[in-house]
Design a protein around this motif. Sequence first.
Motif, mmCIF file in Angstrom:
data_model
loop_
_atom_site.group_PDB
_atom_site.id
_atom_site.type_symbol
_atom_site.label_atom_id
_atom_site.label_comp_id
_atom_site.label_asym_id
_atom_site.label_seq_id
_atom_site.Cartn_x
_atom_site.Cartn_y
_atom_site.Cartn_z
ATOM 1 N N LEU A 82 36.257 40.302 49.000
ATOM 2 C CA LEU A 82 37.247 39.334 49.462
ATOM 3 C C LEU A 82 36.667 37.926 49.520
ATOM 4 C CD1 LEU A 82 38.853 41.367 52.390
ATOM 5 C CD2 LEU A 82 39.957 40.761 50.224
ATOM 6 N N TYR A 83 37.473 36.977 49.098
ATOM 7 C CA TYR A 83 37.134 35.557 49.158
ATOM 8 C C TYR A 83 38.175 34.831 50.008
ATOM 9 C CZ TYR A 83 33.911 36.085 45.169
ATOM 10 O OH TYR A 83 32.882 36.448 44.333
ATOM 11 N N GLU A 84 37.760 33.733 50.610
ATOM 12 C CA GLU A 84 38.717 32.841 51.263
ATOM 13 C C GLU A 84 39.327 31.946 50.185
ATOM 14 O OE1 GLU A 84 37.185 31.106 55.096
ATOM 15 O OE2 GLU A 84 35.336 32.050 54.385
ATOM 16 N N LEU A 85 40.655 31.930 50.085
ATOM 17 C CA LEU A 85 41.305 31.141 49.040
ATOM 18 C C LEU A 85 41.498 29.687 49.435
ATOM 19 C CD1 LEU A 85 44.026 33.510 47.544
ATOM 20 C CD2 LEU A 85 41.594 33.290 46.976
ATOM 21 N N ALA A 86 41.292 29.366 50.700
ATOM 22 C CA ALA A 86 41.401 27.980 51.165
ATOM 23 C C ALA A 86 42.745 27.385 50.736
ATOM 24 C CB ALA A 86 40.207 27.167 50.665
ATOM 25 N N SER A 87 42.739 26.229 50.079
ATOM 26 C CA SER A 87 43.989 25.527 49.783
ATOM 27 C C SER A 87 44.850 26.179 48.715
ATOM 28 C CB SER A 87 43.699 24.080 49.387
ATOM 29 O OG SER A 87 43.354 23.323 50.525
ATOM 30 N N VAL A 88 44.342 27.164 48.004
ATOM 31 C CA VAL A 88 45.212 27.922 47.101
ATOM 32 C C VAL A 88 46.305 28.624 47.918
ATOM 33 C CG1 VAL A 88 45.276 29.886 45.481
ATOM 34 C CG2 VAL A 88 43.527 28.118 45.250
ATOM 35 N N THR A 89 46.054 28.794 49.220
ATOM 36 C CA THR A 89 47.079 29.302 50.141
ATOM 37 C C THR A 89 48.357 28.467 50.049
ATOM 38 O OG1 THR A 89 45.359 30.101 51.669
ATOM 39 C CG2 THR A 89 47.584 29.804 52.573
ATOM 40 N N LYS A 90 48.217 27.172 49.781
ATOM 41 C CA LYS A 90 49.389 26.292 49.706
ATOM 42 C C LYS A 90 50.359 26.731 48.615
ATOM 43 C CE LYS A 90 47.127 22.077 51.456
ATOM 44 N NZ LYS A 90 45.748 22.542 51.643
ATOM 45 N N THR A 91 49.873 27.384 47.564
ATOM 46 C CA THR A 91 50.804 27.844 46.519
ATOM 47 C C THR A 91 51.678 28.980 47.030
ATOM 48 O OG1 THR A 91 49.312 29.501 45.499
ATOM 49 C CG2 THR A 91 49.105 27.208 44.755
ATOM 50 N N PHE A 92 51.173 29.769 47.960
ATOM 51 C CA PHE A 92 51.990 30.801 48.607
ATOM 52 C C PHE A 92 53.063 30.127 49.470
ATOM 53 C CE2 PHE A 92 48.165 32.971 47.412
ATOM 54 C CZ PHE A 92 48.493 34.308 47.249
ATOM 55 N N THR A 93 52.658 29.078 50.191
ATOM 56 C CA THR A 93 53.614 28.325 50.998
ATOM 57 C C THR A 93 54.703 27.734 50.111
ATOM 58 O OG1 THR A 93 51.828 27.751 52.539
ATOM 59 C CG2 THR A 93 53.853 26.469 52.685
ATOM 60 N N GLY A 94 54.303 27.117 49.004
ATOM 61 C CA GLY A 94 55.265 26.514 48.096
ATOM 62 C C GLY A 94 56.218 27.535 47.497
ATOM 63 N N THR A 95 55.688 28.694 47.128
ATOM 64 C CA THR A 95 56.527 29.750 46.568
ATOM 65 C C THR A 95 57.540 30.231 47.596
ATOM 66 O OG1 THR A 95 54.688 30.448 45.156
ATOM 67 C CG2 THR A 95 56.498 32.005 45.430
ATOM 68 N N MET A 96 57.120 30.321 48.847
ATOM 69 C CA MET A 96 58.032 30.747 49.906
ATOM 70 C C MET A 96 59.108 29.692 50.153
ATOM 71 S SD MET A 96 58.515 33.419 51.724
ATOM 72 C CE MET A 96 60.259 33.378 52.141
ATOM 73 N N VAL A 97 58.763 28.420 50.033
ATOM 74 C CA VAL A 97 59.765 27.365 50.156
ATOM 75 C C VAL A 97 60.793 27.485 49.026
ATOM 76 C CG1 VAL A 97 60.183 24.875 50.094
ATOM 77 C CG2 VAL A 97 58.229 25.768 51.364
ATOM 78 N N GLY A 306 38.977 24.868 48.462
ATOM 79 C CA GLY A 306 37.591 24.698 48.882
ATOM 80 C C GLY A 306 37.466 24.760 50.388
ATOM 81 N N ILE A 307 36.473 25.470 50.850
ATOM 82 C CA ILE A 307 36.209 25.624 52.279
ATOM 83 C C ILE A 307 34.704 25.708 52.447
ATOM 84 C CG2 ILE A 307 36.235 28.156 52.423
ATOM 85 C CD1 ILE A 307 38.108 25.735 54.789
ATOM 86 N N TRP A 308 34.241 25.712 53.697
ATOM 87 C CA TRP A 308 32.795 25.818 53.907
ATOM 88 C C TRP A 308 32.282 27.098 53.252
ATOM 89 C CZ3 TRP A 308 36.016 25.895 58.460
ATOM 90 C CH2 TRP A 308 36.336 24.626 58.929
ATOM 91 N N GLY A 309 31.447 26.956 52.261
ATOM 92 C CA GLY A 309 30.779 28.123 51.699
ATOM 93 C C GLY A 309 31.415 28.754 50.487
ATOM 94 N N MET A 310 32.638 28.387 50.115
ATOM 95 C CA MET A 310 33.214 28.962 48.895
ATOM 96 C C MET A 310 34.311 28.083 48.323
ATOM 97 S SD MET A 310 34.869 32.488 50.446
ATOM 98 C CE MET A 310 33.488 32.891 51.528
#
Length: 351
Positions: A82-97, A306-310
């Motif tokens: 598992l990786y932290e997706l950081a701001s790629v999370t925003k694409t899930f938010t956008g898709t839900m909108v 991007g986030i701390w470490g990945m």
Amino acid sequence: MRNNVIKIVLVLVTFSGIGCKKNKEINKISTEGVVEYFANEFLDDNRIHSISIALYNNGNESTFHFGEQNPNKKNPPTDATLYELASVTKTFTGTMVAKAVLDGKISLDDDIRDYLPQEYPNFQYKSEKVTIKNIITHTGGFPNFPPAGENKKAFWNGLHQVEISSKPGTEFHYSNTAPEITAYILEKAYEIPYQELIEEYILKPNQMIDTKFVLDAKDKNLLIQGYNGEKEPQKHYQSNLWGGIAGIHSNTSDLMKYIKYHLNESIPEIEESHKNFFSTQYDFDIGYHWNIVKIENEVCYRHHGGIWGMQNWLMVFPKSNIGIAVLSNASFEGIDDKLEKLALNIKRGIK
């Protein structure tokens, strides 16, 4: 094996300017060979420990893992890592909108204040309201980071300090404040917590069973450790808000499913989520949180995280039916460019 791959790629480069012969030579190169070459090139930087790749190419699904999760441990990532997706999370938010718009739950032209828990007379520029379209395109005039973010109450109270200094919809300013407001608006529209909305409408339908905001003990054992450029372990991100900006964890297996989902523009919310709303001052346009850019005359929908470490990039090319995710457990200045180059080199090499 690596020497053979290098020879193969040198052949590709040699013939890169020779018309039809170029295509014949490219066709001789296996996908595995192309990926391995460019992955090893990426790992030549000793600040980088590993790379995981999910590649979808016209019905062919491939995942790749190189390097080691922890320095000198000889433990490469796997499809379960598992990786932290950081701001790629925003694409899930956008898709839900996009889905909420199609469901008639919200309108892109709605004044965001119609949904908020407090009165915000400061959320306007002169007489111009801030709309949902503005906040999903980073054109609402909100600061990058909220004045307060230690908890939801502090978040709402801190927003009274925000000053909208330009007409909404006219200037792009990247914001990690606005997507949290968006997540709350989605909650209000559906009367379902934001993270449950993502699970119910995106994760479950696409069988993304390993993609989660909150990890249990088993998941935490699969979460890769992140490092900075000095190989120092970094803390994992912990969201105290809704998770509209970051917080999703995923692996290459599930990201393959997400790539396929976004390559299928016959799905109503996908077609909607790929709409182009605004041309930024940079080299991309923006829609429902996707950055939209033309690469060699082909439209690409992409986002960096991007986030701390990945760090990671996710890119989909609907015209050629290609999608790619590249993920690394290292984070330092410039690695985002290295990851972008890796993804685009693989995409070009497999065509």
